[in-house]
Design a protein around this motif. Structure first.
Motif, PDB file in Angstrom:
ATOM      1  N   ASN A   5       0.815  -1.214   0.000  1.00  0.00           N
ATOM      2  CA  ASN A   5       0.000   0.000   0.000  1.00  0.00           C
ATOM      3  C   ASN A   5       0.850   1.265   0.000  1.00  0.00           C
ATOM      4  N   GLN A   6       2.091   1.141   0.474  1.00  0.00           N
ATOM      5  CA  GLN A   6       2.912   2.350   0.630  1.00  0.00           C
ATOM      6  C   GLN A   6       4.106   2.419  -0.305  1.00  0.00           C
ATOM      7  N   ARG A  36      -3.650  -2.130  -6.973  1.00  0.00           N
ATOM      8  CA  ARG A  36      -2.627  -1.278  -6.354  1.00  0.00           C
ATOM      9  C   ARG A  36      -2.443   0.040  -7.121  1.00  0.00           C
ATOM     10  N   LYS A  67       0.849 -11.137  10.890  1.00  0.00           N
ATOM     11  CA  LYS A  67      -0.149 -10.291  11.596  1.00  0.00           C
ATOM     12  C   LYS A  67      -0.112 -10.544  13.121  1.00  0.00           C
ATOM     13  N   ARG A  91      -7.859 -10.654  16.484  1.00  0.00           N
ATOM     14  CA  ARG A  91      -8.275  -9.631  15.528  1.00  0.00           C
ATOM     15  C   ARG A  91      -8.260 -10.164  14.105  1.00  0.00           C
ATOM     16  N   LYS A 140     -13.463  -8.583   5.924  1.00  0.00           N
ATOM     17  CA  LYS A 140     -12.785  -8.517   4.628  1.00  0.00           C
ATOM     18  C   LYS A 140     -13.561  -9.274   3.552  1.00  0.00           C
ATOM     19  N   LYS A 178     -12.867  -7.866  -0.153  1.00  0.00           N
ATOM     20  CA  LYS A 178     -11.410  -7.854  -0.304  1.00  0.00           C
ATOM     21  C   LYS A 178     -10.902  -9.255  -0.652  1.00  0.00           C
ATOM     22  N   ASN A 238      -2.936 -12.013   1.325  1.00  0.00           N
ATOM     23  CA  ASN A 238      -1.671 -11.251   1.228  1.00  0.00           C
ATOM     24  C   ASN A 238      -0.725 -11.658   2.364  1.00  0.00           C
ATOM     25  N   ASP A 265       2.310  -5.621  11.272  1.00  0.00           N
ATOM     26  CA  ASP A 265       2.100  -5.547   9.822  1.00  0.00           C
ATOM     27  C   ASP A 265       3.377  -5.861   9.022  1.00  0.00           C
ATOM     28  N   LYS A 324       4.466   3.106  11.750  1.00  0.00           N
ATOM     29  CA  LYS A 324       3.103   3.557  11.442  1.00  0.00           C
ATOM     30  C   LYS A 324       2.920   4.991  11.913  1.00  0.00           C
ATOM     31  N   GLN A 376      -7.277   3.519  13.448  1.00  0.00           N
ATOM     32  CA  GLN A 376      -7.188   2.217  14.131  1.00  0.00           C
ATOM     33  C   GLN A 376      -8.348   2.033  15.104  1.00  0.00           C
TER      34      GLN A 376
HETATM   35  O1  LIG Z   1      -5.229  -2.688   9.504  1.00  0.00           O
HETATM   36  P1  LIG Z   1      -4.935  -3.995   8.866  1.00  0.00           P
HETATM   37  O2  LIG Z   1      -4.686  -5.077   9.854  1.00  0.00           O
HETATM   38  O3  LIG Z   1      -5.968  -4.377   7.856  1.00  0.00           O
HETATM   39  O4  LIG Z   1      -3.557  -3.884   8.071  1.00  0.00           O
HETATM   40  C1  LIG Z   1      -3.360  -3.158   6.856  1.00  0.00           C
HETATM   41  C2  LIG Z   1      -2.980  -4.153   5.782  1.00  0.00           C
HETATM   42  O5  LIG Z   1      -4.093  -4.961   5.505  1.00  0.00           O
HETATM   43  P2  LIG Z   1      -4.172  -6.519   5.829  1.00  0.00           P
HETATM   44  O6  LIG Z   1      -5.171  -6.650   6.925  1.00  0.00           O
HETATM   45  O7  LIG Z   1      -2.834  -7.021   6.208  1.00  0.00           O
HETATM   46  O8  LIG Z   1      -4.698  -7.113   4.570  1.00  0.00           O
HETATM   47  C3  LIG Z   1      -2.596  -3.446   4.493  1.00  0.00           C
HETATM   48  O9  LIG Z   1      -2.168  -4.425   3.577  1.00  0.00           O
HETATM   49  P3  LIG Z   1      -2.749  -4.451   2.096  1.00  0.00           P
HETATM   50  O10 LIG Z   1      -2.522  -3.106   1.512  1.00  0.00           O
HETATM   51  O11 LIG Z   1      -4.202  -4.766   2.224  1.00  0.00           O
HETATM   52  O12 LIG Z   1      -1.991  -5.550   1.409  1.00  0.00           O
HETATM   53  C4  LIG Z   1      -1.452  -2.461   4.727  1.00  0.00           C
HETATM   54  O13 LIG Z   1      -0.308  -3.186   5.110  1.00  0.00           O
HETATM   55  C5  LIG Z   1      -1.813  -1.464   5.800  1.00  0.00           C
HETATM   56  O14 LIG Z   1      -0.654  -0.708   6.108  1.00  0.00           O
HETATM   57  P4  LIG Z   1      -0.541   0.852   5.777  1.00  0.00           P
HETATM   58  O15 LIG Z   1      -1.636   1.497   6.572  1.00  0.00           O
HETATM   59  O16 LIG Z   1      -0.732   0.962   4.319  1.00  0.00           O
HETATM   60  O17 LIG Z   1       0.820   1.214   6.235  1.00  0.00           O
HETATM   61  C6  LIG Z   1      -2.258  -2.166   7.084  1.00  0.00           C
HETATM   62  O18 LIG Z   1      -2.772  -1.163   7.940  1.00  0.00           O
HETATM   63  P5  LIG Z   1      -2.220  -0.855   9.410  1.00  0.00           P
HETATM   64  O19 LIG Z   1      -3.352  -1.161  10.306  1.00  0.00           O
HETATM   65  O20 LIG Z   1      -1.059  -1.749   9.659  1.00  0.00           O
HETATM   66  O21 LIG Z   1      -1.865   0.567   9.352  1.00  0.00           O
END
Ligand SMILES: O=P(O)(O)O[C@@H]1[C@@H](OP(=O)(O)O)[C@H](OP(=O)(O)O)[C@H](O)[C@H](OP(=O)(O)O)[C@H]1OP(=O)(O)O
Ligand SMILES: Nc1ncnc2c1ncn2[C@@H]1O[C@H](COP(=O)(O)OP(=O)(O)OP(=O)(O)O)[C@@H](O)[C@H]1O
Length: 491
Positions: free
Chosen positions: A18-19, A100, A140, A160, A168, A173, A206, A402, A443, A451
């Motif tokens: 995502n970043q 993306r 995770k 979680r 999701k 998703k 992912n 993450d 983060k 969050q």
């Molecule tokens: O909040 P979550 O648990 O869904 O995590 C996000 C990730 O989704 P996931 O659940 O792993 O599919 C998410 O992953 P994807 O983009 O969905 O592959 C990002 O890593 C996101 O990080 P950031 O905010 O872009 O720095 C992650 O966000 P953060 O919560 O870590 O900021």
């Protein structure tokens, strides 16, 4: 790297999140990592440079302390010719997954991070041209909140990740929920870890990718495009695990290869290949909170069979999973306990905005920043200092929840044992391996309200749509299990 001679044809698309977006060098063992941003929200080159500097500093001064010198590769900032970056961006654009493309790779600043290619063995030596297998896992959050600030009982029972799966799938998703539960992977119990890894192989989402010689051979490129065929995977991996054995292809072969793969990943994850300073710091007791998740399919199966003593062998202290879990557990208050402290800091900053830099909210992430994280006290004296420490610890925890783990494995011969690298054995082969962690970008402070909101959404969705419809027999079994660990069965 000679930046003047950069040629986009020597680089190829490797992956993105995502970043950031990553390209790898076709011959050499390096990658370039570019920041991404939404269209028309480009940052200035100075802002990009500052952001990248923060990422490198944070890896170097903070995460290396928590995770250990060998596991973390902080990389360095590189300034590239703008023409090269623009050509590279055009070249890789067709390879990018559609989901993306809501963000663009930064092509205006010319800055990127240069990192070792972690799909290769670390530290990389030039002489190595052996076949390499790499497994990337985004594990995770591996624990259930133990904080007394948690307002919904379900958060003390179901992790979680398992709750989030339902939201999701409902949001589209992912098509199917995964049976993976992080608490099984982090349990240190081999049976539970095997189950977790098998579940990841069944539904990679992912959370799992497999690379062979740097190329993605298993896992999701994006939500639509998943290469998750076990027979195809076995075809790729057979020469690694059964090099001189004429194991015929077919279901038996696939099963054997997958079994060996799971074994080798488990052993690498449990290995201790580093020591670090945080190993000496007062750590968060791993025994806090419940060590299993009620929603885990492994756990449900045990309960169904009348067994309720779920083994959690515990992780060896030096292994990367242990260190990851320790860093994750810096979230001691849960977002519900943290949010009021965030609000306290916010209120203070509204009054004294000039204090933001003194408080090191946006860096610099140096030794001083690290030292302040070591105070694990939970006694709130009402100060901004206390609130800030908890906020920063929470940000570290979120980062560790993450991050991804890379396990690189290369077949080796018996007489190569003298090498510095650890070795893992399977029934018919042996591998040298290295374990690394990636995506350790801190983060942002600003993500805390998000969050808080997301936490509420995940829990409410679960309570309303999943728990309410749960099989009553199952929940009764859980209740009995919880009260006295005695389950009476009809004879
Ligand atoms: O909040 P979550 O648990 O869904 O995590 C996000 C990730 O989704 P996931 O659940 O792993 O599919 C998410 O992953 P994807 O983009 O969905 O592959 C990002 O890593 C996101 O990080 P950031 O905010 O872009 O720095 C992650 O966000 P953060 O919560 O870590 O900021
Ligand atoms: N040093 C590296 N070596 C090899 N592959 C890498 C490296 N860094 C990143 N990658 C690959 O690129 C992908 C995206 O990188 P990364 O996880 O850092 O992106 P991100 O945008 O920060 O992720 P997120 O969505 O979690 O915020 C990774 O999943 C991994 O497959």
């Amino acid at each position: 790297m000679e930046v003047e001679k950069m040629d986009e044809n020597e680089w190829k698309y490797h992956g993105e999140g995502n970043q950031s977006l990553v390209v790898s060098h076709c011959q050499r063992c390096v990658v370039l990592r570019f920041l991404k941003s939404p269209p028309n929200q480009n940052k200035t080159p100075e802002e990009i440079l500052h952001h990248l500097q923060n990422i490198v500093d944070f890896g170097k001064h903070v995460m290396k302390q928590f995770f250990g010198e060998n596991y973390v590769h902080h990389g360095e900032i590189i300034q590239l010719p703008l023409d090269f970056v623009r050509q590279l961006c055009l070249k890789i654009q067709p390879e990018r997954p559609e989901c993306r493309c809501d963000k663009d790779m930064d092509t205006l600043s010319g800055y990127a991070m240069c990192l070792p290619n972690l799909t290769r063995l670390q530290p990389f030596r030039f002489a190595e041209h052996r076949p390499i297998l790499c497994i990337e896992i985004k594990p995770k959050c591996g624990f259930i909140p133990f904080s007394s600030h948690v307002s919904q009982e379900i958060k003390h029972k179901v992790c979680r990740y398992c709750m989030h799966q339902h939201l999701k799938v409902a949001n589209g998703k992912w098509k199917r929920p995964s049976k993976y539960c992080p608490l099984d992977l982090f349990s240190g119990n081999k049976q539970r870890m095997h189950f977790a890894l098998k579940s990841l192989l069944q539904e990679a989402q992912n959370n799992l990718k497999i690379f062979k010689n740097g190329e993605l051979i298993y896992g999701c490129k994006d939500d639509q495009d998943c290469v998750c065929d076990w027979n195809e995977l076995a075809r790729h991996l057979k020469p690694f695990f059964f090099p001189c054995n004429g194991l015929a292809s077919g279901p038996q072969c696939t099963r054997s290869v997958v079994k060996e793969l799971i074994h080798v990943i488990t052993m690498a994850l449990l290995s201790s290949t580093d020591s670090c300073r945080a190993g000496h710091m007062k750590t968060v007791p791993v025994s806090q909170g419940r060590s299993y998740c009620e929603a885990s399919a492994f756990n449900k199966e045990l309960v169904r069979n009348g067994k309720h003593k779920l083994e959690s062998s515990g992780l060896p202290r030096g292994c990367l999973l242990y260190k990851t879990l320790q860093a994750q557990m810096l979230d001691m208050l849960d977002i519900e306990g943290l949010y009021p402290l965030y609000s306290r800091v916010e209120q203070y900053l509204e009054e004294f905005p000039e204090e933001r830099s003194t408080l090191q909210i946006d860096g610099p992430y140096n030794e001083a920043f690290y030292e302040k994280l070591l105070d694990l006290s939970l006694e709130d004296d009402g100060t901004v200092a206390f609130a800030l420490t908890k906020v920063q610890q929470y940000r570290i925890a979120m980062t560790a929840k993450d991050c991804s783990i890379m396990i690189a494995l290369s077949p080796c011969l018996q007489d190569e044992c003298s090498e510095q690298r650890p070795v893992v054995l399977t029934s018919k082969s042996r591998f040298t391996f290295s374990v690394s962690v990636l995506d350790l970008d801190l983060k942002p402070y600003e993500s805390i309200p998000h969050q808080y909101k997301l936490d509420g959404e995940i829990v409410n969705y679960y309570l309303k749509n999943v728990q309410a419809k749960e099989d009553p027999v199952m929940s009764n079994l859980f209740k009995e299990n919880e009260d006295c660990t005695l389950v009476l069965h009809k004879v």
